[in-house]
Design an enzyme around this catalytic site. Structure first.
Site, PDB file in Angstrom:
ATOM      1  CG  HIS A 169      21.587 -47.784   1.726  1.00  0.00           C
ATOM      2  ND1 HIS A 169      22.414 -47.469   0.672  1.00  0.00           N
ATOM      3  CD2 HIS A 169      21.939 -46.954   2.734  1.00  0.00           C
ATOM      4  CE1 HIS A 169      23.238 -46.503   1.024  1.00  0.00           C
ATOM      5  NE2 HIS A 169      22.971 -46.162   2.282  1.00  0.00           N
ATOM      6  CG  ASP A 226      22.813 -53.899   2.412  1.00  0.00           C
ATOM      7  OD1 ASP A 226      23.853 -53.875   3.094  1.00  0.00           O
ATOM      8  OD2 ASP A 226      22.189 -52.871   2.083  1.00  0.00           O
ATOM      9  CD  GLN A 250      23.218 -49.406   9.296  1.00  0.00           C
ATOM     10  OE1 GLN A 250      23.547 -49.452  10.473  1.00  0.00           O
ATOM     11  NE2 GLN A 250      23.553 -48.410   8.502  1.00  0.00           N
ATOM     12  CE  LYS A 252      27.023 -48.127   6.551  1.00  0.00           C
ATOM     13  NZ  LYS A 252      26.697 -46.728   6.799  1.00  0.00           N
ATOM     14  CB  CYS A 255      20.955 -43.818   1.226  1.00  0.00           C
ATOM     15  SG  CYS A 255      22.336 -42.693   1.138  1.00  0.00           S
TER      16      CYS A 255
HETATM   17  C1  LIG Z   1      21.570 -50.780   4.816  1.00  0.00           C
HETATM   18  C2  LIG Z   1      22.764 -50.192   4.134  1.00  0.00           C
HETATM   19  N1  LIG Z   1      23.209 -50.755   3.011  1.00  0.00           N
HETATM   20  C3  LIG Z   1      24.288 -50.282   2.364  1.00  0.00           C
HETATM   21  C4  LIG Z   1      24.973 -49.198   2.844  1.00  0.00           C
HETATM   22  C5  LIG Z   1      26.192 -48.731   2.114  1.00  0.00           C
HETATM   23  O1  LIG Z   1      27.311 -48.929   2.933  1.00  0.00           O
HETATM   24  P1  LIG Z   1      28.726 -48.312   2.516  1.00  0.00           P
HETATM   25  O2  LIG Z   1      28.470 -46.861   2.265  1.00  0.00           O
HETATM   26  O3  LIG Z   1      29.580 -48.541   3.703  1.00  0.00           O
HETATM   27  O4  LIG Z   1      29.181 -49.036   1.307  1.00  0.00           O
HETATM   28  C6  LIG Z   1      24.540 -48.560   4.000  1.00  0.00           C
HETATM   29  C7  LIG Z   1      25.200 -47.347   4.499  1.00  0.00           C
HETATM   30  O5  LIG Z   1      24.608 -46.557   5.200  1.00  0.00           O
HETATM   31  C8  LIG Z   1      23.420 -49.089   4.682  1.00  0.00           C
HETATM   32  O6  LIG Z   1      22.979 -48.544   5.809  1.00  0.00           O
END
Ligand SMILES: Cc1ncc(COP(=O)(O)O)c(C=O)c1O
Length: 406
Positions: free
Chosen positions: A123, A200, A203, A226, A364
């Protein structure tokens, strides 16, 4: 629909609302999950009855709020199997957790010519902070490539690591393709070369159990919204040895030990990384979300989501002109797809008018879309409260989209 899922859906009032006169099918769970009543009620109860600033108060409600707040820290630690509660830092979410480590780790350990490895499945939140850290420190960003099925190429990964590699940062589950990455294997390969690994987990925590000690990752980031909790709150797990060595990310109240005009010493973990008044109410909401998931149990959640994943995959594969992007053998209930000759925005807009909420675009993950050679996809991401009947609604919707463009 099983009686159990029927009952669970009653916990989520939004699932019974209509969109353009049609019952909502909510297939945008990878963007954010819906919140059960228990979470919303925990937050309003906090504001109605227990609101006070935490940590510094001698009065009753402040101490009560502090106990509740720190209780959730312990709960999170238990949920992810952290060895110590002080290894859990509350942040605004996965993005802030990644920024925290990307800044603080780089500031403490990264030098010119050093290297950081991320992956092609990541992401933007796990790309840009590391990219900017490399720019700041004249370091080099390397990327683990992805196979046509949407898996990380571990053979290439092994050769990307060298003596200059300072950290590896990868996503647990790809939000764009649904691939579940072999995190434990990646950690093992990196640790064999004494390289720490950041995961990270934005998900990760909603689809299955996470045990940071058995994964042996050095950092793990997550977002409460999430995993059926509130927005604007999340966390960072970090091993004590790393967090202790790293410089604080934000400065101000709470993160200090002693301040004089000449010099400041810092608080112990985790407070060193929690400057300012924390988002207490949403931490309480996060605690309620963990309780909710714990009662449901991973066995049920995984069975329900995998059933939906396999059913939806089979149904979508039967539709002529639909191509699923990302066919890794280990996937969460996230399906990206394109419809031949129809732009994803057009398809998504028509589906919306049929009451079906899917996400459209690059999710993203623009570099990944570039690699695949597309500008975006439609993405149906499912949760334990979704049903096969809703998948059928999606399939019918896609057939309508195709008819309109025929
Ligand atoms: C794999 C991944 N990393 C990071 C993020 C960023 O998460 P947040 O917007 O809750 O900080 C997301 C959000 O869609 C994500 O799917």
């Amino acid at each position: 629909m099983s009686a159990k899922v029927n009952k669970i859906r009653e916990d989520f009032p939004i699932l019974s609302r209509s969109i353009y006169g049609k019952p909502l099918v909510y297939f945008d769970n990878a963007a954010t999950t819906q919140k059960p009543k228990a979470v919303v009620e925990a937050i309003s109860n906090y504001y109605y009855n227990d609101n006070a600033n935490v940590h510094r108060g001698v009065h009753y409600i402040s101490q009560y709020a502090t106990g509740a707040f720190e209780g959730v820290r312990k709960k999170v630690a238990g949920f992810i199997h952290a060895a110590h509660a002080h290894e859990v830092v509350f942040t605004r979410g996965a993005t802030e957790s990644i920024n925290l480590v990307a800044w603080s780790f780089a500031e403490t350990f990264l030098n010119a010519g050093d290297e950081i490895i991320i992956s092609a499945l990541d992401h933007h939140s796990n790309i840009v902070p590391w990219q900017v850290a490399c720019e700041r420190k004249s370091a080099i960003l390397k990327v683990i490539p992805v196979t046509p099925e949407g898996e990380l190429d571990l053979e290439v990964f092994k050769n990307l690591m060298n003596d200059r590699t300072k950290i590896v940062s990868i996503s647990h589950i790809s939000n764009a393709l649904g691939t579940i990455n072999p995190v434990a294997e990646i950690v093992k390969l990196a640790h064999d070369r004494q390289i720490p690994v950041f995961v990270d987990g934005a998900q990760g925590l909603s689809h299955g159990p996470v045990d940071v000690q058995s994964l042996d990752c050095d950092f793990y980031a997550f977002s409460a919204h999430k995993m059926y909790g509130p927005m604007g709150i999340g966390g960072l797990y970090g091993k004590t040895e790393w967090l202790n060595k790293m410089k604080p990310y934000q400065l101000g109240g709470e993160m200090i030990d002693k301040v004089t005009f000449e010099r400041t010493t810092y608080n112990e973990l985790p407070y060193k990384f929690e400057a300012g008044t924390p988002n207490v109410a949403d931490v309480i909401g996060l605690g309620a979300a963990i309780d909710y998931l714990t009662v449901l149990g991973w066995e049920f959640i995984i069975a329900q989501e995998q059933d939906l994943l396999h059913y939806a995959t089979m149904k979508l594969e039967e539709i002529e002109g639909v191509t699923i992007i990302g066919t890794a053998p280990h996937k969460a209930a996230i399906i990206s797809f394109i419809i031949e000759g129809i732009h994803f925005f057009d398809a998504g807009t028509i589906l919306d008018h049929l009451g079906i909420a899917v996400r459209t675009g690059h999710h993203c993950a623009q570099p990944l879309m570039d690699i695949i050679g597309i500008s975006g996809t439609l993405r149906a991401s499912m949760a334990f409260y979704n049903t096969r009947a809703e998948v059928d609604r999606l399939v019918d919707g896609i057939m309508k989209v195709k008819q309109l463009f025929a």
